[in-house]
Design a protein around this motif. Structure first.
Motif, PDB file in Angstrom:
ATOM      1  N   PHE A 118       0.835  -1.190   0.000  1.00 12.78           N
ATOM      2  CA  PHE A 118       0.000   0.000   0.000  1.00 12.78           C
ATOM      3  C   PHE A 118       0.879   1.254   0.000  1.00 12.78           C
ATOM      4  N   SER A 119       0.397   2.269  -0.655  1.00 11.51           N
ATOM      5  CA  SER A 119       1.047   3.574  -0.612  1.00 11.51           C
ATOM      6  C   SER A 119      -0.035   4.602  -0.314  1.00 11.51           C
ATOM      7  N   ARG A 123       4.794   9.661   2.030  1.00  7.45           N
ATOM      8  CA  ARG A 123       5.556   9.431   3.251  1.00  7.45           C
ATOM      9  C   ARG A 123       5.041   8.263   4.098  1.00  7.45           C
ATOM     10  N   ILE A 124       3.934   7.648   3.710  1.00  5.99           N
ATOM     11  CA  ILE A 124       3.390   6.520   4.481  1.00  5.99           C
ATOM     12  C   ILE A 124       3.132   5.348   3.539  1.00  5.99           C
ATOM     13  N   LYS A 125       3.805   4.244   3.803  1.00  5.87           N
ATOM     14  CA  LYS A 125       3.628   3.043   2.991  1.00  5.87           C
ATOM     15  C   LYS A 125       3.397   1.861   3.924  1.00  5.87           C
ATOM     16  N   GLY A 126       2.832   0.798   3.394  1.00  3.60           N
ATOM     17  CA  GLY A 126       2.565  -0.374   4.209  1.00  3.60           C
ATOM     18  C   GLY A 126       2.481  -1.634   3.381  1.00  3.60           C
ATOM     19  N   PHE A 127       2.453  -2.767   4.064  1.00  6.18           N
ATOM     20  CA  PHE A 127       2.315  -4.055   3.378  1.00  6.18           C
ATOM     21  C   PHE A 127       1.557  -5.020   4.285  1.00  6.18           C
ATOM     22  N   LEU A 128       0.962  -6.022   3.655  1.00  4.44           N
ATOM     23  CA  LEU A 128       0.244  -7.081   4.352  1.00  4.44           C
ATOM     24  C   LEU A 128       0.396  -8.347   3.528  1.00  4.44           C
ATOM     25  N   ARG A 167       5.509   1.950   7.238  1.00  2.00           N
ATOM     26  CA  ARG A 167       6.761   2.701   7.167  1.00  2.00           C
ATOM     27  C   ARG A 167       6.432   4.185   7.010  1.00  2.00           C
ATOM     28  N   PHE A 168       6.913   4.960   7.960  1.00  2.00           N
ATOM     29  CA  PHE A 168       6.720   6.406   7.930  1.00  2.00           C
ATOM     30  C   PHE A 168       8.059   7.066   7.600  1.00  2.00           C
TER      31      PHE A 168
END
Length: 209
Positions: A118-119, A123-128, A167-168
């Motif tokens: 995910f984006s 400045r903020i990204k993520g994953f699952l 992730r920030f």
């Protein structure tokens, strides 16, 4: 498996008609530097898709064949006659017994993984992601008399795993990462105090960093 050396002091009791005297001895687990590396032949296929500019999808499926496992040897080495208790009938009470490791057995495994990246913004990204695997024995372990492992699922390997993270990214190069890793419950073969073997439960666990 190659370099271990563990001495465990134990004792045995003389059987009738001999007097019930306890004789101490050493049980030694010794590595085997002649072991071949464990092998795996892996087949994998995957699919990648950019669902939108904010979400990316990965799907992976695999089939593996494993061989030459490191296992405890089925045989034991009894030391020479001068290291056996004097007067023991036919040398049945050695002072030291050695067990080592060998290459034995093979198995097959199937499984897959789904991952989402995910984006939310620059400045903020993520994953699952979630993964599943099932490993099945192709042989019977002769060292475990209570079970026939052939075509049985290897229960010490967790079937289910789940990972998530954020992730920030801040100014001047600073970052903050939040990571979670979950592993499903399993079973493991252990030796009981009575001398037998049993499958013990290992609870699921969560690690948060």
């Amino acid at each position: 498996d190659s370099y271990v050396y563990i001495e465990t002091p134990l004792h045995t009791t003389l059987a009738p008609p001999l007097p019930p005297i306890e004789l101490p001895y050493l049980f030694i687990s010794r590595g085997n530097q002649d072991l071949k590396p464990e092998e795996i032949i892996a087949f994998e296929t995957g699919y990648h898709s950019t669902i939108s500019k904010y979400i990316k999808l990965d799907l992976n499926f695999f089939y593996n064949r494993y061989s030459d496992f490191f296992t405890r040897a089925l045989y034991y080495t009894y030391y020479q006659q001068d290291e056996i208790y004097t007067g023991s009938p036919e040398g049945t009470f050695p002072k030291k017994i050695v067990n080592t490791y060998q290459n034995e057995g093979n198995a097959r495994g199937i499984g897959g993984e789904i991952n989402l990246d995910f984006s939310f913004c620059q400045r903020i990204k993520g994953f699952l992601n979630y993964s599943f695997q099932k490993i099945t024995y192709n042989h019977d372990n002769q060292g475990v008399l209570e079970n026939n492992e052939e075509d049985r699922i290897k229960q010490a390997i967790p079937k289910h795993k789940l990972n998530a993270g954020l992730r920030f990214v801040f100014k001047k190069g600073f970052t903050l990462n939040l990571l979670a890793h979950w592993t499903g419950r399993t079973k493991i073969l252990i030796s009981s105090q009575a001398g037998g073997q049993l499958m013990a439960d290992v609870n699921d666990n969560l690690i948060f960093n």
